[in-house]
Enzyme design. Structure first.
Site, mmCIF file in Angstrom:
data_model
loop_
_atom_site.group_PDB
_atom_site.id
_atom_site.type_symbol
_atom_site.label_atom_id
_atom_site.label_comp_id
_atom_site.label_asym_id
_atom_site.label_seq_id
_atom_site.Cartn_x
_atom_site.Cartn_y
_atom_site.Cartn_z
ATOM 1 N N LYS A 147 3.200 57.287 -30.136
ATOM 2 C CA LYS A 147 2.204 56.915 -31.151
ATOM 3 C C LYS A 147 0.822 57.077 -30.530
ATOM 4 O O LYS A 147 0.673 57.014 -29.307
ATOM 5 C CB LYS A 147 2.404 55.461 -31.589
ATOM 6 C CG LYS A 147 1.786 55.125 -32.929
ATOM 7 C CD LYS A 147 2.664 55.493 -34.106
ATOM 8 C CE LYS A 147 1.939 55.324 -35.424
ATOM 9 N NZ LYS A 147 2.834 55.523 -36.579
ATOM 10 N N ASP A 164 -0.973 58.635 -39.852
ATOM 11 C CA ASP A 164 -0.680 57.212 -40.050
ATOM 12 C C ASP A 164 -1.920 56.674 -40.771
ATOM 13 O O ASP A 164 -2.653 57.465 -41.398
ATOM 14 C CB ASP A 164 -0.423 56.504 -38.699
ATOM 15 C CG ASP A 164 0.120 55.078 -38.855
ATOM 16 O OD1 ASP A 164 1.323 54.926 -39.080
ATOM 17 O OD2 ASP A 164 -0.664 54.108 -38.779
HETATM 18 P P1 NDP Z 1 -3.197 55.001 -45.366
HETATM 19 O O1 NDP Z 1 -4.373 55.034 -44.493
HETATM 20 O O2 NDP Z 1 -2.916 56.180 -46.237
HETATM 21 O O3 NDP Z 1 -3.245 53.721 -46.301
HETATM 22 C C1 NDP Z 1 -3.293 52.422 -45.781
HETATM 23 C C2 NDP Z 1 -3.498 51.459 -46.926
HETATM 24 O O4 NDP Z 1 -3.407 50.147 -46.438
HETATM 25 C C3 NDP Z 1 -4.875 51.578 -47.558
HETATM 26 O O5 NDP Z 1 -4.764 51.199 -48.908
HETATM 27 C C4 NDP Z 1 -5.692 50.568 -46.780
HETATM 28 O O6 NDP Z 1 -6.828 50.087 -47.471
HETATM 29 C C5 NDP Z 1 -4.670 49.479 -46.585
HETATM 30 N N1 NDP Z 1 -4.956 48.717 -45.365
HETATM 31 C C6 NDP Z 1 -5.073 49.214 -44.118
HETATM 32 N N2 NDP Z 1 -5.357 48.233 -43.246
HETATM 33 C C7 NDP Z 1 -5.413 47.119 -43.978
HETATM 34 C C8 NDP Z 1 -5.654 45.775 -43.661
HETATM 35 N N3 NDP Z 1 -5.912 45.380 -42.407
HETATM 36 N N4 NDP Z 1 -5.630 44.867 -44.668
HETATM 37 C C9 NDP Z 1 -5.357 45.260 -45.946
HETATM 38 N N5 NDP Z 1 -5.109 46.527 -46.295
HETATM 39 C C10 NDP Z 1 -5.141 47.427 -45.339
HETATM 40 O O7 NDP Z 1 -1.943 54.692 -44.417
HETATM 41 P P2 NDP Z 1 -0.403 54.926 -44.720
HETATM 42 O O8 NDP Z 1 -0.116 54.702 -46.149
HETATM 43 O O9 NDP Z 1 -0.015 56.197 -44.082
HETATM 44 O O10 NDP Z 1 0.255 53.771 -43.829
HETATM 45 C C11 NDP Z 1 0.560 52.468 -44.370
HETATM 46 C C12 NDP Z 1 1.591 51.781 -43.490
HETATM 47 O O11 NDP Z 1 2.784 52.583 -43.445
HETATM 48 C C13 NDP Z 1 1.191 51.599 -42.020
HETATM 49 O O12 NDP Z 1 1.795 50.420 -41.532
HETATM 50 C C14 NDP Z 1 1.834 52.808 -41.333
HETATM 51 O O13 NDP Z 1 2.042 52.577 -39.948
HETATM 52 C C15 NDP Z 1 3.140 52.872 -42.097
HETATM 53 N N6 NDP Z 1 3.840 54.153 -42.059
HETATM 54 C C16 NDP Z 1 3.228 55.307 -42.470
HETATM 55 C C17 NDP Z 1 3.923 56.504 -42.441
HETATM 56 C C18 NDP Z 1 3.344 57.758 -42.973
HETATM 57 O O14 NDP Z 1 4.091 58.754 -43.062
HETATM 58 N N7 NDP Z 1 2.075 57.809 -43.382
HETATM 59 C C19 NDP Z 1 5.293 56.577 -41.893
HETATM 60 C C20 NDP Z 1 5.869 55.278 -41.573
HETATM 61 C C21 NDP Z 1 5.150 54.136 -41.643
HETATM 62 P P3 NDP Z 1 -8.220 50.927 -47.498
HETATM 63 O O15 NDP Z 1 -8.014 52.014 -48.514
HETATM 64 O O16 NDP Z 1 -9.247 49.932 -47.900
HETATM 65 O O17 NDP Z 1 -8.413 51.452 -46.118
#
Ligand code: NDP
Length: 453
Positions: free
Chosen positions: A128, A168
């Site tokens: 990672k 991510d």
């Molecule tokens: P994105 O950046 O596309 O989206 C993240 C979302 O979560 C956004 O809506 C963001 O809000 C919100 N967010 C982030 N941090 C916080 C916080 N501290 N408090 C509240 N909301 C928050 O990321 P992903 O969708 O790719 O990832 C989401 C989760 O899924 C993570 O845990 C990641 O590790 C996990 N994951 C992702 C994979 C992937 O293929 N992308 C694979 C496996 C797991 P805002 O828009 O305001 O930033």
């Protein structure tokens, strides 16, 4: 030494040797805490010092990333790549760009990734990376200059058979594109050194959708085992990024109604079901705050984070049958799970990594709420990344339906493996235990086969 003392000893030395890495300890404790039955059955893991070895990354790289903002000012961030375990294949795992990123967070994610990747049945090790860079409010030019600078160092450590990063939080198609372009400029090679690439230049169809779709397929498998399904269910979803959006899309396909989404500033409740087109327009295209949703859908409710009841996430106070935490770590705590339970929620399926606190998980297990842990439920993203690597290596291009079919069957096999392993170790249906043990066994056995490395 008893198995519990062995686990305690490794936990203690991890905390002493890596001070202040709270999220990493949480991830390690969650895995080690479920391994007792296999450690009892197989003393070889203790004899070969597997726990001591598995909690230490093979390599961690920390570097300075210097870039120039639009005002001509020099900015500095920290870059990370933790190459955790390559026992079963080249390191694989995403890059996170978020101001909260530090070494402990990258290590927790890398540690989870080892077992997740093992569960997919594919040959991928765990890694990672990321940076404390905050993409919010940055221009395209700033994002590009940051990504280029980040890749100048990262390029020295990655490769098709060595380490293949992906996206991510904060890293989507745009960032992958800028990093890929810089890698090509630096090396002169067009190689599959990143996944999540654009479909015109080596990307796989369905990769964008894969984590969200996979999470919903996993939930369907869990429910099918109880002679139930997602059809007709009300779902709550947190987040509005890559995972959340395609979770919402697939929930509709499966006949469920997703009624919430959120971002770091607040949450939306739309009792009619979240309008997917509006959500994609706001978050994927315009990169705006989620409160814009209420300008289009006047009947929906927006609640900013500062008005959530103290110590809770308002998403989990909305009545639902199934909950999909899909934003970030520790976003669903004990109070939240009590709210979900009170309102009749039957299943929590983790799209995010480690979104439930240990207390929330204990509560689920004590109160009969089905729990689909992230390392199994969200493994569809990394599995499809590996399908992208396969297509790159064989110069093939599969259709959306072909990749989606493979994804669906991988999610079924991850569920079956987790379920069957829970049964083998006499805790039928405990998917956390089943997933951890199954993921661990393959990696640990491979480590033993490869000697003292
Ligand atoms: P994105 O950046 O596309 O989206 C993240 C979302 O979560 C956004 O809506 C963001 O809000 C919100 N967010 C982030 N941090 C916080 C916080 N501290 N408090 C509240 N909301 C928050 O990321 P992903 O969708 O790719 O990832 C989401 C989760 O899924 C993570 O845990 C990641 O590790 C996990 N994951 C992702 C994979 C992937 O293929 N992308 C694979 C496996 C797991 P805002 O828009 O305001 O930033």
């Amino acid at each position: 030494m008893s198995v519990q003392s062995y686990i305690d000893k490794v936990m203690k030395s991890t905390m002493q040797s890596t001070p202040g890495q709270t999220e990493f300890y949480q991830a390690v404790e969650e895995v080690l805490g479920t391994l007792e039955p296999i450690l009892l059955a197989e003393p070889k893991y203790d004899n070969y010092n597997i726990l001591e070895r598995i909690v230490i990354p093979e390599r961690q790289i920390l570097f300075r990333v210097v870039w120039m903002d639009d005002a001509g000012k020099i900015q500095t961030n920290i870059g990370y790549r933790v190459q955790f375990n390559s026992a079963i294949g080249p390191y694989k795992g995403g890059l996170r760009f978020h101001p909260s990123v530090n070494l402990g967070i990258i290590k927790f994610l890398g540690f989870e990734q080892i077992f997740k990747n093992s569960l997919t049945g594919l040959s991928i090790g765990g890694g990672k990376g990321g940076s404390n860079f905050d993409p919010k409010g940055k221009s395209d030019g700033e994002i590009m200059r940051f990504c280029q600078s980040f890749m100048i160092e990262l390029s020295k450590h990655i490769g098709e058979t060595r380490d293949v990063p992906a996206g991510d939080i904060g890293v989507g198609g745009r960032e992958i594109g800028y990093m890929f372009g810089e890698y090509k400029r630096l090396t002169g090679n067009f190689e599959g050194i990143l996944t999540g690439k654009g479909v015109n230049w080596g990307g796989s169809l369905t990769r964008t959708e894969a984590t969200g779709f996979g999470s919903v397929y996993f939930a369907e498998n869990v429910l099918n085992k109880q002679d139930d399904s997602l059809k007709g269910k009300i779902a709550t979803v947190s987040g509005s990024g890559n995972v959340a959006i395609y979770t919402i899309q697939k929930l509709y396909d499966m006949g469920a109604t997703p009624v919430t989404c959120s971002d770091s500033r607040g949450m939306i409740y739309d009792k009619n079901g979240i309008d997917l087109d509006s959500l994609k327009l706001i978050k994927e295209i315009n990169r705006q705050s989620i409160d814009e949703y209420c300008l289009i859908h006047k009947h929906a409710t927006y609640l900013p984070v500062h008005s959530y009841p103290e110590g809770t996430n308002a998403v989990w106070a909305v009545p639902c049958d199934v909950a999909f935490p899909s934003a970030t770590q520790n976003e669903l705590n004990l109070e939240d799970i009590k709210n979900l339970h009170k309102n009749g929620c039957k299943l929590v399926c983790e799209g995010a990594n480690m979104p439930s606190t240990p207390e929330a998980i204990d509560y689920m297990q004590a109160n009969g709420i089905m729990y689909a842990p992230g390392k199994a439920a969200n493994a569809g993203g990394v599995a499809t990344s590996q399908l992208e690597m396969s297509q790159n290596a064989s110069m093939q291009k599969w259709t959306f339906a072909e990749v989606d079919d493979k994804l669906r069957s991988i999610m079924k096999s991850i569920f079956d493996l987790s379920y069957d392993t829970s049964k083998e170790f006499e805790d039928e249906g405990n998917l956390m235990k089943g997933a951890n043990i199954a993921g661990f066994r393959k990696v640990a056995d491979s480590m033993i086969d490869q000697g003292a490395v």
